[in-house]
Design an enzyme around this catalytic site. Structure first.
Site, PDB file in Angstrom:
ATOM      1  N   ARG A  52       0.859  -1.191   0.000  1.00 17.01           N
ATOM      2  CA  ARG A  52       0.000   0.000   0.000  1.00 17.01           C
ATOM      3  C   ARG A  52       0.888   1.231   0.000  1.00 17.01           C
ATOM      4  NH1 ARG A  52      -3.010   0.828   5.111  1.00 17.01           N
ATOM      5  NH2 ARG A  52      -1.525   2.515   5.392  1.00 17.01           N
ATOM      6  N   GLU A  73       4.784   7.063   2.321  1.00 14.74           N
ATOM      7  CA  GLU A  73       5.602   5.855   2.467  1.00 14.74           C
ATOM      8  C   GLU A  73       4.972   4.739   1.654  1.00 14.74           C
ATOM      9  OE1 GLU A  73       5.532   3.511   5.994  1.00 14.74           O
ATOM     10  OE2 GLU A  73       3.395   3.829   6.331  1.00 14.74           O
ATOM     11  N   ASN A 126       4.100   0.731   2.156  1.00 17.28           N
ATOM     12  CA  ASN A 126       4.076  -0.387   3.102  1.00 17.28           C
ATOM     13  C   ASN A 126       4.211  -1.697   2.353  1.00 17.28           C
ATOM     14  OD1 ASN A 126       3.071   1.104   5.663  1.00 17.28           O
ATOM     15  ND2 ASN A 126       1.673   1.764   4.052  1.00 17.28           N
ATOM     16  N   SER A 176      -2.885  -2.511   5.915  1.00 13.75           N
ATOM     17  CA  SER A 176      -4.168  -2.856   6.543  1.00 13.75           C
ATOM     18  C   SER A 176      -5.364  -2.165   5.918  1.00 13.75           C
ATOM     19  CB  SER A 176      -4.094  -2.551   8.036  1.00 13.75           C
ATOM     20  OG  SER A 176      -3.757  -1.208   8.195  1.00 13.75           O
ATOM     21  N   LYS A 196      11.953   2.759   5.666  1.00 18.28           N
ATOM     22  CA  LYS A 196      12.034   4.191   5.338  1.00 18.28           C
ATOM     23  C   LYS A 196      13.419   4.538   4.800  1.00 18.28           C
ATOM     24  CE  LYS A 196       8.047   5.180   7.912  1.00 18.28           C
ATOM     25  NZ  LYS A 196       7.678   3.825   8.310  1.00 18.28           N
ATOM     26  N   LYS A 233      11.955  10.543  10.997  1.00 20.78           N
ATOM     27  CA  LYS A 233      11.382   9.181  11.048  1.00 20.78           C
ATOM     28  C   LYS A 233      12.425   8.113  11.371  1.00 20.78           C
ATOM     29  CE  LYS A 233       7.774   9.975   7.595  1.00 20.78           C
ATOM     30  NZ  LYS A 233       7.043   9.366   6.450  1.00 20.78           N
ATOM     31  N   GLU A 265       7.308   0.855  11.831  1.00 21.60           N
ATOM     32  CA  GLU A 265       6.033   0.862  11.121  1.00 21.60           C
ATOM     33  C   GLU A 265       4.916   0.893  12.142  1.00 21.60           C
ATOM     34  OE1 GLU A 265       5.919   0.850   7.806  1.00 21.60           O
ATOM     35  OE2 GLU A 265       8.087   0.655   7.673  1.00 21.60           O
ATOM     36  N   GLY A 266       3.741   1.268  11.675  1.00 21.55           N
ATOM     37  CA  GLY A 266       2.557   1.084  12.507  1.00 21.55           C
ATOM     38  C   GLY A 266       2.083   2.350  13.206  1.00 21.55           C
ATOM     39  N   ARG A 288      -7.792   7.851   4.511  1.00 20.84           N
ATOM     40  CA  ARG A 288      -7.833   8.008   5.970  1.00 20.84           C
ATOM     41  C   ARG A 288      -7.811   9.495   6.281  1.00 20.84           C
ATOM     42  NH1 ARG A 288      -2.751   4.867   7.683  1.00 20.84           N
ATOM     43  NH2 ARG A 288      -2.133   5.737   5.674  1.00 20.84           N
TER      44      ARG A 288
HETATM   45  P1  ADP Z   1       4.234   4.500   9.733  1.00 21.63           P
HETATM   46  O1  ADP Z   1       5.079   3.421   9.159  1.00 21.63           O
HETATM   47  O2  ADP Z   1       4.354   4.636  11.203  1.00 21.63           O
HETATM   48  O3  ADP Z   1       2.815   4.424   9.246  1.00 21.63           O
HETATM   49  P2  ADP Z   1       4.414   6.924   8.127  1.00 21.63           P
HETATM   50  O4  ADP Z   1       5.571   7.373   7.360  1.00 21.63           O
HETATM   51  O5  ADP Z   1       3.244   6.452   7.328  1.00 21.63           O
HETATM   52  O6  ADP Z   1       4.887   5.836   9.164  1.00 21.63           O
HETATM   53  O7  ADP Z   1       3.941   8.086   9.072  1.00 21.63           O
HETATM   54  C1  ADP Z   1       2.826   7.980   9.938  1.00 21.63           C
HETATM   55  C2  ADP Z   1       1.885   9.166   9.744  1.00 21.63           C
HETATM   56  O8  ADP Z   1       2.602  10.386   9.954  1.00 21.63           O
HETATM   57  C3  ADP Z   1       1.307   9.292   8.357  1.00 21.63           C
HETATM   58  O9  ADP Z   1       0.171   8.486   8.193  1.00 21.63           O
HETATM   59  C4  ADP Z   1       1.011  10.784   8.284  1.00 21.63           C
HETATM   60  O10 ADP Z   1      -0.192  11.081   8.949  1.00 21.63           O
HETATM   61  C5  ADP Z   1       2.164  11.388   9.068  1.00 21.63           C
HETATM   62  N1  ADP Z   1       3.274  11.746   8.161  1.00 21.63           N
HETATM   63  C6  ADP Z   1       4.261  10.937   7.739  1.00 21.63           C
HETATM   64  N2  ADP Z   1       5.088  11.569   6.881  1.00 21.63           N
HETATM   65  C7  ADP Z   1       4.606  12.810   6.752  1.00 21.63           C
HETATM   66  C8  ADP Z   1       5.022  13.964   6.003  1.00 21.63           C
HETATM   67  N3  ADP Z   1       6.114  13.930   5.229  1.00 21.63           N
HETATM   68  N4  ADP Z   1       4.286  15.093   6.125  1.00 21.63           N
HETATM   69  C9  ADP Z   1       3.187  15.132   6.921  1.00 21.63           C
HETATM   70  N5  ADP Z   1       2.747  14.087   7.641  1.00 21.63           N
HETATM   71  C10 ADP Z   1       3.442  12.941   7.571  1.00 21.63           C
HETATM   72 MG    MG Z   2       2.058   4.793   7.407  1.00 24.04          MG
END
Ligand code: ADP
Ligand code: MG
Length: 481
Positions: A128, A142, A144, A149, A306, A364, A368-369, A456
């Site tokens: 995803r 990102e 996944n 999910s 990442k 970051k 994950e999660g 979402r």
């Molecule tokens: P995870 O693997 O924990 O899901 P993500 O990279 O998807 O990590 O980050 C989790 C959440 O943080 C995302 O769903 C989003 O809401 C927020 N986020 C992540 N990267 C960004 C970004 N570059 N700008 C704004 N919000 C972000």
């Molecule tokens: Mg995410």
């Protein structure tokens, strides 16, 4: 930071009482169709409660939606190639595994099976890719590769949003909610992998947490598999269960109890908590050594880190994997600025900039999660504290997105943090995801599909919108021009 706005699909003119009534009906629809989860506050196997969802679908520009829908099969193939490029994985992850023991453990498993030779050369990916709108562009958050999910629940939520629009008297607007059936696409991937394994008696193993809150989403996969082929049996085990129940057969079959496993579908195993002791790590290695088809295989898992995402954003990195300039350009367009924190001069200036302007970045780790990233002034504090330590190479910096704000109502169960949001037409922002399925080995891709989407949505003042954490809500895109 200037933030743009989107018009909501409708402006409801309802009294408080009418709104309460429609929300009650929406909640009952949700519960009766499986837009549900188990409560974290009062866990009870006999009960579910509504999963947070938006009362109305949220507006999303059609051109950006279609752009990333069309690009998904290219991303599937890119990640597949990255996962099968040993040099690239080593180069990308080398400094990170020195600083992050979790990634190092995963990498050790990879190296072990790589050196021994894979007993199963096929991998199954249920991916995803997540996006946010930013300054009138669509950018990847990102990708996944493990436990992607909500494919089951979002299939239902688009039916819900069609229902609620008609219930509210807007049947003419239903056409703007795109068809969505990721559960079928994802499970076609799982059943195709089962078929390729070629043993009618072999089961599909779901690796799950010891206690599962997001039970409905996982069960939708199980029930869909049964719909596609009632002869396929699914079993669910935690890594902990597998410590005592799993072993390798004489031909490297994965045996659980007395059942042979064809496909291992990880809905757990991406999080540190899944490996409380060395024994769970040994079981992960045993699974990777087996000839079961893994979703994801350890190389797919690593390709979704990442750090790898950041390595792919270097200029020319894509040329290693893709030959067509037009495709390279399309993929590069969705990448945000991503920055390594390895020790070199270039990095020092990015760190300086992030300390001075933390709102421009997200920091970051390799996790994950949800709930692991660092935002705002905490970025400054964290960067200052780890600037001279190896630890920083476990992290990446990313440009922060500020998606357009719109109004919607978030509906959730009474015990959730935003329980009164359904009464307020409040500011929210959305994150789109595209699901992709791929099956292949080092030399060939034999299946590659885009299978649907997720939206979402979270209150606009929240950094992250974890659905299970009760902050974000499941939504559907309402396509606008
Ligand atoms: P995870 O693997 O924990 O899901 P993500 O990279 O998807 O990590 O980050 C989790 C959440 O943080 C995302 O769903 C989003 O809401 C927020 N986020 C992540 N990267 C960004 C970004 N570059 N700008 C704004 N919000 C972000
Ligand atoms: Mg995410």
């Amino acid at each position: 930071m200037e933030v743009s706005c989107l018009e909501p699909c409708v402006q409801l003119k309802l009294s408080r009482e009418e709104l309460e009534n429609i929300v009650d009906k929406a909640k009952d629809w949700a519960l009766m169709h499986g837009i549900s989860m188990r409560s974290k506050v009062s866990f009870n196997k006999n009960q579910v409660q509504v999963l947070p969802f938006t009362l109305l679908p949220s507006s999303f520009p059609k051109k950006h939606f279609e752009k990333v829908k069309n690009i998904q099969v290219l991303l599937n193939e890119l990640i597949h190639k990255v996962a099968h490029n040993n040099d690239f994985l080593i180069k990308s992850l080398k400094s990170t595994i020195g600083a992050d023991s979790f990634t190092a453990k995963l990498f050790n498993i990879y190296e072990t099976v790589y050196k021994e030779g894979f007993n199963q050369t096929l991998s199954l990916g249920l991916f995803r890719s997540d996006y946010m709108l930013h300054e009138n562009q669509i950018k990847q958050v990102e990708l996944n590769t493990i436990a992607s999910s909500f494919g089951g629940i979002v299939t239902i939520i688009s039916q819900y949003h069609k229902y609620i629009l008609s219930e509210l008297g807007y049947t003419d607007k239903i056409k703007n909610i795109p068809e969505n059936n990721p559960i079928n696409g994802l499970c076609k991937g799982l059943t195709y992998a089962w078929k390729l394994y070629d043993n009618k008696k072999a089961v599909i193993l779901f690796v799950v947490e010891s206690i599962t809150y997001n039970i409905c989403d996982q069960r939708f996969h199980e029930f869909e598999i049964s719909k596609i082929n009632p002869d396929i049996k699914v079993i669910r085990k935690s890594l902990k269960d597998l410590v005592s129940e799993a072993r390798l057969g004489p031909n490297k079959q994965l045996i659980v109890g007395d059942l042979e496993v064809s496909v291992v579908y990880f809905r757990s195993g991406y999080e540190v908590e899944a490996y409380p002791t060395e024994q769970e790590w040994e079981i992960r290695l045993l699974i990777e050594r087996s000839k079961a088809i893994k979703c994801p295989s350890i190389q797919y898992h690593l390709a979704g880190t990442k750090k790898v995402q950041q390595s792919l954003a270097y200029s020319n990195a894509l040329n290693v994997f893709l030959k067509n300039d037009n495709i390279i350009k399309q993929i590069q367009e969705i990448f945000a600025g991503l920055y390594s924190l390895e020790f070199n001069n270039e990095t020092e200036s990015v760190i300086d900039n992030a300390i001075s302007h933390p709102k421009k970045y997200v920091l970051k780790p390799q996790r994950e999660g949800g709930g692991n990233n660092v935002y705002d002034k905490d970025i400054k504090l964290r960067l200052e504290s780890m600037r001279n330590s190896e630890e920083r190479t476990a992290w990446i910096l990313m440009d922060r997105f500020y998606p357009p704000v719109q109004k919607n109502y978030i509906v959730c169960a009474r015990n959730e943090p935003f329980e009164d949001n359904h009464l307020h037409f409040s500011n929210v922002v959305s994150e789109l995801g595209m699901y992709g399925v791929i099956i292949g080995n080092h030399d060939n891709v034999i299946y590659n599909e885009e299978v649907g989407h997720i939206l979402r949505t979270k209150p606009s003042n929240e950094n992250e919108g974890g659905i299970a954490a009760g902050i974000g809500a499941i939504d559907s895109p309402y396509l606008i021009s």
